[in-house]
Design a protein around this motif. Structure first.
Motif, PDB file in Angstrom:
ATOM      1  N   ASP A   1       0.807  -1.220   0.000  1.00  0.00           N
ATOM      2  CA  ASP A   1       0.000   0.000   0.000  1.00  0.00           C
ATOM      3  C   ASP A   1       0.842   1.273   0.000  1.00  0.00           C
ATOM      4  OD1 ASP A   1      -2.278  -1.569   0.077  1.00  0.00           O
ATOM      5  OD2 ASP A   1      -2.326  -1.594   2.273  1.00  0.00           O
TER       6      ASP A   1
ATOM      7  N   GLU B   1      -7.512   7.813  -3.975  1.00  0.00           N
ATOM      8  CA  GLU B   1      -8.454   7.679  -2.866  1.00  0.00           C
ATOM      9  C   GLU B   1      -7.894   8.338  -1.598  1.00  0.00           C
ATOM     10  OE1 GLU B   1     -10.492   4.109  -0.193  1.00  0.00           O
ATOM     11  OE2 GLU B   1      -9.652   3.655  -2.170  1.00  0.00           O
ATOM     12  N   ARG B   2      -6.612   8.147  -1.361  1.00  0.00           N
ATOM     13  CA  ARG B   2      -5.997   8.734  -0.170  1.00  0.00           C
ATOM     14  C   ARG B   2      -5.881  10.251  -0.280  1.00  0.00           C
ATOM     15  NH1 ARG B   2      -1.021   4.579   1.073  1.00  0.00           N
ATOM     16  NH2 ARG B   2      -2.283   2.828   1.822  1.00  0.00           N
TER      17      ARG B   2
ATOM     18  N   LEU C   1      -6.594  13.066   2.576  1.00  0.00           N
ATOM     19  CA  LEU C   1      -5.512  13.916   3.081  1.00  0.00           C
ATOM     20  C   LEU C   1      -5.775  15.398   2.810  1.00  0.00           C
ATOM     21  CD1 LEU C   1      -2.171  11.999   2.369  1.00  0.00           C
ATOM     22  CD2 LEU C   1      -3.290  12.422   4.545  1.00  0.00           C
TER      23      LEU C   1
END
Length: 648
Positions: free
Chosen positions: A503, A539-540, A544
């Protein structure tokens, strides 16, 4: 009926059983058999039947005793319970209760079943208070010790000795098999009581009374059994606990005359000598012992251990203790050569000694010497490089990490002639670390990174060499061949890093990068990696960006979140760039490449001059769209393409 009873009453050897039968130490079974025989003679068959039942019970009890002798205490407990059940309604059988108590104590002690230990104590006390039995009082003392009742244990041991004095017989095991010497039981209870008294009220006349009792019990036991190491060691430890280190040393030395090189006695001797006169005297004392007992491994171990402790302290104080670490290592090696049982602990200490040498060399700025020492740890056993002395001496892996980082820093100065050598050293260190700790993603990632940087530097130097001197093209191509080998090693390391950190956007992207820009193969695999990590990164980014924009954050926290966001944006931007480069230079599809290249320029703070600059990927992409020219990379343009013998 009479014939049957006659047969059962008969002794197996053909005559009446005798009290000297080893299976009937107290003669109780023989007495019952004789009474049954007499009842048969009188024609009292009902009485004979009752006595027969008692004989069967005693047979079970004897069976239980034999099981105790062979060490099967749990089976013995079951059989003895059955035997005592057959005696129900008759006067309590003291011997049977002693045996059941012994079985219950052994099982309870081994299994931690306190109720069985309580049962044992109950049985022993029932016998002890019903007849003059020093054996029962000693057994009760042992049970009380197991239950943590030290005062009771000592009282029961004293009772045993009092009974012995009154009866004029030395206390001994009559019924209980392998119960141990009576004097040992008394000594154990006395020692426990002394330690408890010393802890509760040290240095008083009250606690000294317990000391004198424990000392007397141990000295009496030592005079009877001078070859028992427990006795000498406990006697020395009793003196040690009282602060009488010279007396403790004297006792330990006396014990070692009877038991040369005993482990417990040597440990106590080392401890009390150091307490009395310091570590240097301990080292000297055991060196003298080594001269008289050359086969004693511990005579080598304790000087080595002392020197090692000195070396650690000197290193912590900022001194260069390499010579002392090396001397200690030689001592540990001699110890394991004399006694194979010390092989593993000795090797572990030797590994720590080599770590100490490495840390001292690193503190002195001697990178090569530090690297050599840390790497040598692994020669002792697999995984030795991770050995550490927490809080005092770091593991070799940490030292190698620092050495690798220092080589990398030196290698970053490309003007230095040795820059590439230093980069390659860094790569080799992290390659070693990733193989030594194959589950650590950081080592695999660092190995991939520095192999790549070394390969790129070697590649650039090869082209510079060929450009400056066409006569050295062959040499330059050999350098390119080495650069290709290093890049393959980089990819292998990155593959492992990607497996261990599935990941991590940066790691996944860097793995694909090696295929895209350098090895320029397996593009389907590269695309697969990039597409998966693109979805993960995008997606992150949403989360963030929301976190970085939260209201009311402290300045430090806002800055930290901003840095975290920028790092991820850069990583995702790298993914976009790499997808664009694949589409342009391998698929020959500038139309598909253009949005990726444009997107990477607005994702993250990286200026990406290789994309936006002159003759960059974006310019080449737009030129291909305008001209229709094939933008795919040509064989001679590949990163690992050999340099032709003549200028292009």
């Amino acid at each position: 009926m009479r014939a049957v009873l006659d047969g059962l009453a008969a002794d197996p050897a053909g005559g009446p059983a005798q009290a000297t039968d080893p299976t009937d130490p107290t003669g109780a079974t023989a007495a019952v058999r004789a009474r049954m025989h007499a009842a048969i003679e009188r024609g009292s068959f009902e009485e004979a039947r009752d006595l027969l039942s008692e004989l069967v019970a005693r047979g079970e009890i004897e069976h239980g005793r034999q099981l105790l002798v062979t060490g099967d205490a749990r089976a013995a407990l079951s059989v003895l319970e059955r035997g005592l059940g057959l005696l129900e309604g008759r006067p309590a059988d003291a011997d049977a209760r002693l045996l059941r108590g012994e079985a219950a104590l052994r099982v309870g002690r081994e299994s931690g079943e306190r109720d069985l230990c309580d049962l044992a104590l109950s049985d022993f006390l029932a016998v002890a208070t019903s007849r003059a039995s020093s054996e029962a009082w000693l057994a009760a003392s042992r049970a009380a010790r197991v239950l943590g009742r030290g005062d009771d244990a000592l009282e029961y041991a004293r009772n045993a000795m009092q009974v012995a004095r009154l009866t004029g017989e030395a206390p001994k095991a009559v019924v209980l098999p392998t119960a141990g010497p009576a004097q040992r039981v008394v000594a154990e209870a006395s020692v426990d009581a002394w330690y408890a008294a010393q802890a509760a009220d040290p240095g008083t006349a009250w606690s000294r009374g317990y000391f004198l009792e424990a000392r007397a019990a141990l000295e009496a036991l030592a005079s009877r059994a001078p070859d028992d190491p427990w006795t000498w060691n406990e006697l020395a430890r009793v003196h040690e606990a009282a602060g009488a280190f010279a007396d403790a040393e004297r006792v330990a030395r006396t014990g070692l005359k009877f038991l040369p090189c005993d482990g417990a006695l040597c440990a106590t001797l080392a401890r009390v000598i150091e307490a009395r006169a310091g570590r240097a005297e301990r080292i000297a004392a055991f060196e003298r012992l080594a001269a008289t007992e050359p086969a004693c491994a511990l005579a080598q171990w304790y000087p080595a251990e002392g020197r090692f402790a000195d070396a650690v302290e000197r290193y912590a104080a900022g001194e260069d203790a390499r010579a002392l670490f090396a001397e200690a290592e030689r001592g540990f090696a001699r110890a394991r050569a004399l006694e194979s049982g010390y092989d593993r602990p000795a090797r572990e200490h030797e590994a720590l000694c080599r770590a100490g040498v490495g840390w001292c060399a690193l503190a002195a700025g001697e990178l090569e010497a530090a690297q050599s020492a840390f790497l040598a740890m692994e020669d002792l056993f697999a995984g030795a490089v991770a050995t550490e002395l927490p809080g005092r001496l770091g593991a070799g892996v940490l030292g190698l990490d620092l050495v690798g980082a220092a080589f990398a820093k030196r290698g970053a100065d490309v003007a230095r002639p040795q820059a590439i050598d230093d980069l390659e050293r860094a790569g080799r260190i992290y390659e070693f670390l990733r193989r030594a700790q194959p589950d650590e993603a950081r080592w695999a990632n660092n190995a991939g990174f520095f192999h790549r940087d070394t390969a790129v530097a070697l590649h650039d130097r090869a082209h510079a060499l060929a450009a400056s001197d066409r006569a050295r093209v062959e040499e330059a191509n050999r350098m390119l061949g080495r650069a290709k080998e290093l890049m393959e090693q980089s990819y292998a390391a990155y593959v492992e890093a990607a497996r261990l950190a599935p990941d991590d956007v940066r790691v996944q992207n860097d793995t694909a990068l090696i295929l895209v820009y350098y090895l320029q193969r397996d593009l389907a695999r590269a695309k697969e990696l990039l597409e998966r990590v693109r979805a993960l990164g995008e997606e992150r980014l949403v989360a963030l960006r929301a976190r970085a924009a939260e209201e009311g954050l402290a300045p430090e926290e806002r800055a930290r979140r901003r840095v975290e966001l920028e790092e991820l944006e850069t990583g995702v931007g790298d993914v976009y760039q790499n997808l664009g480069v694949i589409a342009l230079t391998f698929d020959g599809d500038p139309k598909a490449a253009l949005p990726w290249l444009e997107q990477c320029l607005v994702t993250g703070p990286d200026p990406r001059e290789e994309v936006r600059g002159p003759d960059g990927y974006l310019e080449r992409c737009k030129a291909a769209l305008a001209s229709g020219r094939d933008p795919r990379i040509q064989p001679g343009e590949r990163w690992d393409a050999p340099i032709p013998a003549r200028a292009r």
